[in-house]
Design an enzyme around this catalytic site. Structure first.
Site, PDB file in Angstrom:
ATOM      1  N   CYS A 160       7.228 -28.622  11.708  1.00  0.00           N
ATOM      2  CA  CYS A 160       8.090 -27.670  12.393  1.00  0.00           C
ATOM      3  C   CYS A 160       7.643 -27.449  13.849  1.00  0.00           C
ATOM      4  CB  CYS A 160       8.197 -26.372  11.604  1.00  0.00           C
ATOM      5  SG  CYS A 160       9.704 -25.460  12.017  1.00  0.00           S
ATOM      6  N   ARG A 199      14.115 -21.840  11.051  1.00  0.00           N
ATOM      7  CA  ARG A 199      14.412 -22.053  12.490  1.00  0.00           C
ATOM      8  C   ARG A 199      13.915 -23.438  12.920  1.00  0.00           C
ATOM      9  NH1 ARG A 199      12.742 -19.097  16.521  1.00  0.00           N
ATOM     10  NH2 ARG A 199      10.733 -18.602  15.645  1.00  0.00           N
ATOM     11  N   HIS A 213       8.834 -27.237   6.223  1.00  0.00           N
ATOM     12  CA  HIS A 213       7.484 -26.705   5.954  1.00  0.00           C
ATOM     13  C   HIS A 213       6.974 -27.161   4.586  1.00  0.00           C
ATOM     14  CE1 HIS A 213       7.080 -23.723   9.257  1.00  0.00           C
ATOM     15  NE2 HIS A 213       8.406 -23.789   9.236  1.00  0.00           N
ATOM     16  N   GLU A 237       4.110 -27.200   3.502  1.00  0.00           N
ATOM     17  CA  GLU A 237       2.975 -26.380   3.066  1.00  0.00           C
ATOM     18  C   GLU A 237       3.433 -25.109   2.348  1.00  0.00           C
ATOM     19  OE1 GLU A 237       4.161 -26.678   5.997  1.00  0.00           O
ATOM     20  OE2 GLU A 237       4.154 -24.741   7.020  1.00  0.00           O
TER      21      GLU A 237
HETATM   22  N1  GLN Z   1      11.676 -22.256  16.077  1.00  0.00           N
HETATM   23  C1  GLN Z   1      10.262 -22.464  16.253  1.00  0.00           C
HETATM   24  C2  GLN Z   1       9.971 -23.164  17.571  1.00  0.00           C
HETATM   25  O1  GLN Z   1      10.847 -23.631  18.196  1.00  0.00           O
HETATM   26  C3  GLN Z   1       9.687 -23.277  15.117  1.00  0.00           C
HETATM   27  C4  GLN Z   1       9.846 -22.540  13.831  1.00  0.00           C
HETATM   28  C5  GLN Z   1       8.829 -22.863  12.789  1.00  0.00           C
HETATM   29  O2  GLN Z   1       7.785 -23.484  13.036  1.00  0.00           O
HETATM   30  N2  GLN Z   1       9.133 -22.425  11.590  1.00  0.00           N
HETATM   31  O3  GLN Z   1       8.850 -23.219  17.973  1.00  0.00           O
END
Ligand code: GLN
Length: 204
Positions: free
Chosen positions: A86, A142, A176, A178
């Site tokens: 992410c 996100r 994610h 994890e």
């Molecule tokens: N939206 C976050 C970013 O742009 C990432 C979100 C996340 O790691 N769950 O950094």
């Protein structure tokens, strides 16, 4: 074989990665000691690394400020595995499309932050991933999508957009892995990656 692992711990979901690394190592016959990395000097001792989710602008600022960023680049250049998830994927990419992120460029792909729309800010999806027999329960929060892929191989797509890639020793996921008890993505990144020097399976 006893391994040394590091989780970049300047921000984000660190303990979950440590648990997943321990679980994946055990199922591949390895012992592992996991270090949380908040300063320079630790990465060079690590056989494998995870860079977690969180906020990519913050992670980028802190790893550069602490001198950890060049160590991560050296780790990858030495052919050692890195799993970037992410926000970690965003920082590891070659183009985050955001001036506040100073990319490591260890995954040859560009990403779009927060790509999966407002009503789908967070969701879980059964994801087909190359190298895994059954779908993976992927938690997206996100999440970024991957736009243009250079030398990276796409391992999974969602909504026709790449969400997991492998570039040599580095695996990046928009989701994610994890946050579930399923450690197969960690296994894939660290112990089933032909591009790294880690032994695939400890003979016992
Ligand atoms: N939206 C976050 C970013 O742009 C990432 C979100 C996340 O790691 N769950 O950094």
């Amino acid at each position: 074989m006893s391994l040394t692992a590091g989780v970049v711990a300047v921000q984000g979901d660190v303990s979950e990665h440590a648990t997943a690394i321990e679980r994946a190592a055990r199922s591949h016959g390895h012992e592992v000691v996991v270090h949380e990395i908040r300063e320079s000097g630790v990465v060079p001792d690590c056989d494998l690394l995870a860079m977690p989710g969180g906020e990519s602008t913050t992670i980028s600022r802190l790893i550069h400020g602490e001198g950890i960023a060049p160590e991560i680049r050296d780790h990858v250049a030495a052919g050692k595995p890195l799993l970037a998830t992410c926000a970690g994927l965003i920082v590891a990419s070659s183009d985050a499309g955001d001036d506040r992120v100073d990319e490591l460029g260890v995954i040859d792909a560009s990403v779009e932050r927060n790509a999966f729309g407002r009503q789908k800010d967070s969701f879980e999806a059964p994801l087909t991933v190359a190298g895994l027999d059954d779908p993976f329960p992927a938690v997206f929060i996100r999440a970024p999508a991957i736009d243009a892929v250079g030398t990276a191989d796409v391992l999974a797509t969602w909504d026709d957009r790449p969400v997991a890639v492998r570039d040599g020793p580095v695996v990046g996921t928009a989701f994610h892995p994890e946050l579930t008890t399923d450690s197969r993505i960690h296994g894939l990144a660290f112990f089933e990656n032909d591009a790294t020097e880690l032994p695939l399976e400890e003979s016992r």
